[in-house]
Design a protein around this motif. Structure first.
Motif, PDB file in Angstrom:
ATOM      1  N   VAL A  40     -21.893  -0.006  21.864  1.00 27.58           N
ATOM      2  CA  VAL A  40     -21.362   1.032  20.995  1.00 27.58           C
ATOM      3  C   VAL A  40     -20.969   0.384  19.683  1.00 27.58           C
ATOM      4  CG1 VAL A  40     -20.577   2.453  22.906  1.00 27.58           C
ATOM      5  CG2 VAL A  40     -19.007   0.793  21.893  1.00 27.58           C
ATOM      6  N   PRO A  41     -20.971   1.138  18.597  1.00 23.68           N
ATOM      7  CA  PRO A  41     -20.647   0.551  17.289  1.00 23.68           C
ATOM      8  C   PRO A  41     -19.287  -0.139  17.296  1.00 23.68           C
ATOM      9  CG  PRO A  41     -21.589   2.721  17.002  1.00 23.68           C
ATOM     10  CD  PRO A  41     -21.361   2.552  18.474  1.00 23.68           C
ATOM     11  N   GLY A  42     -19.268  -1.341  16.752  1.00 21.91           N
ATOM     12  CA  GLY A  42     -18.021  -2.081  16.652  1.00 21.91           C
ATOM     13  C   GLY A  42     -17.646  -2.870  17.885  1.00 21.91           C
ATOM     14  N   LYS A  43     -18.475  -2.783  18.921  1.00 20.74           N
ATOM     15  CA  LYS A  43     -18.186  -3.518  20.145  1.00 20.74           C
ATOM     16  C   LYS A  43     -19.347  -4.422  20.518  1.00 20.74           C
ATOM     17  CE  LYS A  43     -14.860  -0.403  22.299  1.00 20.74           C
ATOM     18  NZ  LYS A  43     -14.471   0.291  23.571  1.00 20.74           N
ATOM     19  N   GLN A  44     -19.041  -5.409  21.352  1.00 18.59           N
ATOM     20  CA  GLN A  44     -20.083  -6.326  21.810  1.00 18.59           C
ATOM     21  C   GLN A  44     -21.032  -5.621  22.780  1.00 18.59           C
ATOM     22  OE1 GLN A  44     -18.097  -9.891  23.432  1.00 18.59           O
ATOM     23  NE2 GLN A  44     -19.223 -11.045  21.878  1.00 18.59           N
ATOM     24  N   ARG A  45     -22.257  -6.076  22.782  1.00 17.80           N
ATOM     25  CA  ARG A  45     -23.217  -5.592  23.759  1.00 17.80           C
ATOM     26  C   ARG A  45     -22.751  -6.066  25.145  1.00 17.80           C
ATOM     27  NH1 ARG A  45     -29.386  -6.182  21.946  1.00 17.80           N
ATOM     28  NH2 ARG A  45     -28.338  -5.318  20.096  1.00 17.80           N
ATOM     29  N   GLU A  46     -22.776  -5.152  26.111  1.00 22.47           N
ATOM     30  CA  GLU A  46     -22.277  -5.498  27.434  1.00 22.47           C
ATOM     31  C   GLU A  46     -23.330  -5.229  28.504  1.00 22.47           C
ATOM     32  OE1 GLU A  46     -18.883  -3.069  28.372  1.00 22.47           O
ATOM     33  OE2 GLU A  46     -20.054  -1.230  28.508  1.00 22.47           O
ATOM     34  N   LEU A  47     -23.282  -6.050  29.527  1.00 18.34           N
ATOM     35  CA  LEU A  47     -24.190  -5.890  30.650  1.00 18.34           C
ATOM     36  C   LEU A  47     -23.853  -4.620  31.423  1.00 18.34           C
ATOM     37  CD1 LEU A  47     -26.391  -7.141  32.583  1.00 18.34           C
ATOM     38  CD2 LEU A  47     -24.437  -8.036  33.893  1.00 18.34           C
ATOM     39  N   VAL A  48     -24.893  -3.878  31.774  1.00 17.21           N
ATOM     40  CA  VAL A  48     -24.731  -2.732  32.670  1.00 17.21           C
ATOM     41  C   VAL A  48     -25.170  -3.129  34.077  1.00 17.21           C
ATOM     42  CG1 VAL A  48     -25.465  -0.380  33.186  1.00 17.21           C
ATOM     43  CG2 VAL A  48     -25.091  -1.076  30.804  1.00 17.21           C
ATOM     44  N   ALA A  49     -26.380  -3.681  34.177  1.00 10.16           N
ATOM     45  CA  ALA A  49     -26.906  -4.066  35.489  1.00 10.16           C
ATOM     46  C   ALA A  49     -28.073  -5.022  35.290  1.00 10.16           C
ATOM     47  CB  ALA A  49     -27.370  -2.843  36.269  1.00 10.16           C
ATOM     48  N   ARG A  50     -28.331  -5.856  36.301  1.00 16.38           N
ATOM     49  CA  ARG A  50     -29.483  -6.747  36.298  1.00 16.38           C
ATOM     50  C   ARG A  50     -30.148  -6.694  37.665  1.00 16.38           C
ATOM     51  NH1 ARG A  50     -25.396 -10.968  35.422  1.00 16.38           N
ATOM     52  NH2 ARG A  50     -26.263 -11.222  33.343  1.00 16.38           N
ATOM     53  N   ILE A  51     -31.433  -7.046  37.649  1.00 13.73           N
ATOM     54  CA  ILE A  51     -32.203  -7.001  38.890  1.00 13.73           C
ATOM     55  C   ILE A  51     -33.140  -8.200  38.937  1.00 13.73           C
ATOM     56  CG2 ILE A  51     -33.947  -5.457  37.842  1.00 13.73           C
ATOM     57  CD1 ILE A  51     -34.191  -4.146  40.662  1.00 13.73           C
ATOM     58  N   SER A  52     -33.209  -8.832  40.107  1.00 11.98           N
ATOM     59  CA  SER A  52     -34.070  -9.993  40.263  1.00 11.98           C
ATOM     60  C   SER A  52     -35.512  -9.551  40.515  1.00 11.98           C
ATOM     61  CB  SER A  52     -33.580 -10.848  41.428  1.00 11.98           C
ATOM     62  OG  SER A  52     -33.896 -10.208  42.657  1.00 11.98           O
ATOM     63  N   ASN A  53     -36.405 -10.533  40.537  1.00 10.64           N
ATOM     64  CA  ASN A  53     -37.808 -10.221  40.798  1.00 10.64           C
ATOM     65  C   ASN A  53     -38.004  -9.662  42.200  1.00 10.64           C
ATOM     66  OD1 ASN A  53     -37.086 -12.733  41.832  1.00 10.64           O
ATOM     67  ND2 ASN A  53     -39.159 -13.517  41.760  1.00 10.64           N
ATOM     68  N   SER A  54     -37.089  -9.973  43.118  1.00  9.93           N
ATOM     69  CA  SER A  54     -37.202  -9.480  44.489  1.00  9.93           C
ATOM     70  C   SER A  54     -36.370  -8.227  44.742  1.00  9.93           C
ATOM     71  CB  SER A  54     -36.773 -10.569  45.476  1.00  9.93           C
ATOM     72  OG  SER A  54     -35.417 -10.916  45.261  1.00  9.93           O
TER      73      SER A  54
END
Length: 116
Positions: A40-54
């Motif tokens: 969001v404007p004025g804030k750092q980019r934040e992780l929502v979710a990640r997924i591995s190759n498996s």
């Protein structure tokens, strides 16, 4: 050359759902972690979710319960399903490749706007 193209964002009412998509090319997709971030404007980019190759997944605390990340290695796609959208989910959502849990490439982003 890595290319990530997001789609699926838009304007939605509170309580609605969206499915964001990310098309990847130029990478050995099957061996990479993929992730969704938001900013969001004025804030750092934040992780929502990640997924591995498996298919192993990790979610930010703010995303647990309403967000689902998935991938289709055959189609070279990553998805983010968001249910019960809230105004605080309004942000630009970015797809990313990751290595050692750090982003290495970004898409251009897709805007999600949730009206109350």
């Amino acid at each position: 050359q890595v290319q990530l193209v997001e789609s699926g964002g838009g304007l939605v009412q509170s309580g609605g759902s969206l499915r964001l998509s990310c098309a990847a090319s130029g990478i050995f997709f099957g061996i990479l972690w993929m992730a969704w971030y938001r900013q969001v404007p004025g804030k750092q980019r934040e992780l929502v979710a990640r997924i591995s190759n498996s298919g192993s997944t990790v979610y930010a605390d703010s995303a647990k319960g309403r967000f689902t990340i998935s991938r289709d290695n055959a189609k070279i796609m990553v998805y983010l399903q968001i249910n019960d959208l809230k105004p605080e989910d309004t942000a630009v959502y970015y797809c990313a490749t990751e290595m050692n849990y750090r982003p290495t490439s970004w898409g251009q982003g897709t805007q999600v706007t949730v009206s109350s």
